[in-house]
Design a protein around this motif. Structure first.
Motif, mmCIF file in Angstrom:
data_model
loop_
_atom_site.group_PDB
_atom_site.id
_atom_site.type_symbol
_atom_site.label_atom_id
_atom_site.label_comp_id
_atom_site.label_asym_id
_atom_site.label_seq_id
_atom_site.Cartn_x
_atom_site.Cartn_y
_atom_site.Cartn_z
ATOM 1 N N LEU A 86 19.615 36.168 26.873
ATOM 2 C CA LEU A 86 20.413 36.300 25.652
ATOM 3 C C LEU A 86 21.269 35.055 25.468
ATOM 4 N N CYS A 87 21.198 34.480 24.270
ATOM 5 C CA CYS A 87 21.949 33.263 23.951
ATOM 6 C C CYS A 87 22.652 33.457 22.620
ATOM 7 N N SER A 88 23.957 33.703 22.666
ATOM 8 C CA SER A 88 24.748 33.936 21.452
ATOM 9 C C SER A 88 24.112 35.062 20.653
ATOM 10 N N ASP A 89 23.679 34.750 19.419
ATOM 11 C CA ASP A 89 23.085 35.778 18.560
ATOM 12 C C ASP A 89 21.563 35.798 18.659
ATOM 13 N N SER A 90 21.002 35.055 19.591
ATOM 14 C CA SER A 90 19.552 34.958 19.673
ATOM 15 C C SER A 90 19.106 35.154 21.117
ATOM 16 N N SER A 91 17.872 34.741 21.398
ATOM 17 C CA SER A 91 17.323 34.879 22.750
ATOM 18 C C SER A 91 16.423 33.699 23.066
ATOM 19 N N ALA A 92 16.326 33.403 24.355
ATOM 20 C CA ALA A 92 15.342 32.452 24.856
ATOM 21 C C ALA A 92 14.437 33.193 25.826
ATOM 22 N N TYR A 93 13.266 32.660 26.064
ATOM 23 C CA TYR A 93 12.313 33.327 26.956
ATOM 24 C C TYR A 93 11.732 32.315 27.940
ATOM 25 N N ILE A 94 11.602 32.753 29.189
ATOM 26 C CA ILE A 94 10.884 31.975 30.195
ATOM 27 C C ILE A 94 9.611 32.737 30.530
ATOM 28 N N LEU A 95 8.482 32.063 30.448
ATOM 29 C CA LEU A 95 7.188 32.667 30.777
ATOM 30 C C LEU A 95 6.663 32.030 32.057
ATOM 31 N N VAL A 96 6.209 32.856 32.971
ATOM 32 C CA VAL A 96 5.574 32.373 34.194
ATOM 33 C C VAL A 96 4.154 32.908 34.202
ATOM 34 N N ARG A 97 3.200 32.011 34.126
ATOM 35 C CA ARG A 97 1.798 32.419 34.012
ATOM 36 C C ARG A 97 1.086 32.368 35.354
ATOM 37 N N ASP A 98 -0.038 33.118 35.415
ATOM 38 C CA ASP A 98 -0.859 33.192 36.637
ATOM 39 C C ASP A 98 -0.016 33.619 37.833
#
Length: 398
Positions: A86-98
């Motif tokens: 969660l970042c202020s009024d929005s969101s960031a995402y981290i994806l880890v594949r495989d």
């Protein structure tokens, strides 16, 4: 496979100094898997993807799952971990594949310890976003006639340095079937990346379900269809486009007006075209190439006698003429659609001819009335009609 607590602040400092690649590459070394960092629209901020035209725009986006309560989701089929920050009024995402399922707990611990660094990166972007919001609001209000500000002054808010001696044209896109504000945000982000690839000098502003693109005119105009097809396929929406003619920068609003008229032309004329150029509107191109006040006066002078008569006498001459025009002056069909006897229709036609001082049997009269009604509908649907006495919307509806 974890980050020492004393390293958390080192990650923050490194990210503030060197950007997202610092924390991204650091996590990849620790986890041993590919890391992708996106914003809430799915636009990839890490790893950096070249804006080369050879790269497809879809390569810059990933589809994010819906995370309601939990901050993460692990997909067994994709072997991919989605971690939300969660970042202020929005969101960031981290994806880890495989990523094997057995490694999810340790990976989550590592990602949580890197959360602050990622939040700092996106927080840095917030001020830029705020400046962009101010610029877009001012430019949107200017283009839609809600501001008398100088367009050159507005452009400085967005740090745009467009040549005042060049000509530009406007595309207006309307999107239907948008399911949420989040999806609209993703569509706007997707549109920005499209512009970066095909026209680096261009920019866009957006409103509710409406996006406006300002592009420099040149020997080869930016094609609409490839972008439209990709947008509809990726987001399951329907998009319509209208394109104005090239105008000098100081007259950008004129091109926007033309684009809005072109956007609504297919609906008013009953066609299925989803991409319409102002230059291809037939008789309406030269008509609307004049000042809009002249077109409005044309409508007022023709329709005001009927509107005044209907108001004073509580009659229905204007709706009757509207139905006549829409049915191509088919008397039987008009009477049926109005639920009146044909003799009543003859009486109304006679009264209309007296008030307007015309002969409805003449082709010239019919063409003139057709042009008036369609012009009014285009002005109204485009949001360009501001005749204070007002014509009743249902009276002239197609």
């Amino acid at each position: 496979m974890s980050v020492a607590y004393e390293d958390i602040y080192q990650l923050v400092d490194g990210t503030l100094d060197r950007g997202l690649p610092y924390v991204g590459s650091h996590l990849e070394k620790i986890i041993g898997r590919q890391i992708i960092v996106t914003d809430c629209s799915g636009f990839i901020h890490y790893p950096y993807i070249s804006l080369s035209i050879k790269k497809h725009i879809d390569d810059s986006f990933v589809t994010l799952p819906s995370l309601t309560k939990n901050d993460y989701l692990y997909s067994e089929t994709e072997k991919c971990l989605y971690y939300r920050i969660l970042c202020s009024d929005s969101s960031a995402y981290i994806l880890v594949r495989d990523l094997p399922a057995s490694q999810v707990p340790l990976t989550l611990t590592t990602l949580k310890q890197a959360k602050l660094a990622v939040k700092c990166y996106f927080s840095q972007m917030d001020q830029t976003k705020k400046d962009t919001v101010i610029f877009e609001r001012e430019m949107y209000e200017y283009l839609f006639g809600q501001s008398i500000a100088n367009v050159a002054d507005i452009l400085t808010l967005g740090n745009y340095r467009l040549a005042s001696d060049r000509v530009y044209y406007v595309d207006v896109m309307a999107v239907r079937d948008v399911k949420s504000s989040e999806q609209w945000t993703a569509i706007v982000s997707y549109s920005r990346e499209f512009l970066k690839r095909v026209a680096p000098e261009a920019f866009m502003v957006s409103g509710p379900r409406l996006a406006v693109y300002i592009l420099p005119a040149g020997p080869k105009a930016v094609g609409i269809e490839p972008y439209k097809n990709a947008l509809e396929k990726n987001y399951q929406v329907a998009a319509s486009f209208g394109r104005g003619q090239p105008h000098p920068l100081y007259n950008l609003r004129r091109s926007c007006d033309e684009a809005r008229i072109a956007l609504n032309y297919p609906h008013v004329m009953g066609t299925k075209a989803e991409s319409q150029y102002f230059s291809d509107l037939g008789i309406f191109t030269p008509l609307f190439s004049q000042e809009l006040e002249i077109v409005k006066m044309f409508c007022r002078n023709t329709l005001e006698p009927l509107l005044s008569y209907d108001t004073k006498n509580e009659s229905s001459l204007l709706p009757t003429l509207t139905e006549l025009v829409n049915s191509n002056f088919n008397l039987k069909e008009t009477a049926k659609n109005l639920f009146i006897h044909v003799n009543t229709l003859y009486y109304r036609i006679n009264r209309i001819e007296q008030l307007l001082r015309v002969d409805l049997s003449l082709m010239s009269t019919r063409v003139n009335l057709f042009t008036v009604f369609k012009s009014w509908a285009l002005l109204h649907m485009s949001g360009l009609w501001d005749w204070s006495p007002g014509l009743r919307q249902n009276s002239l509806k197609k």
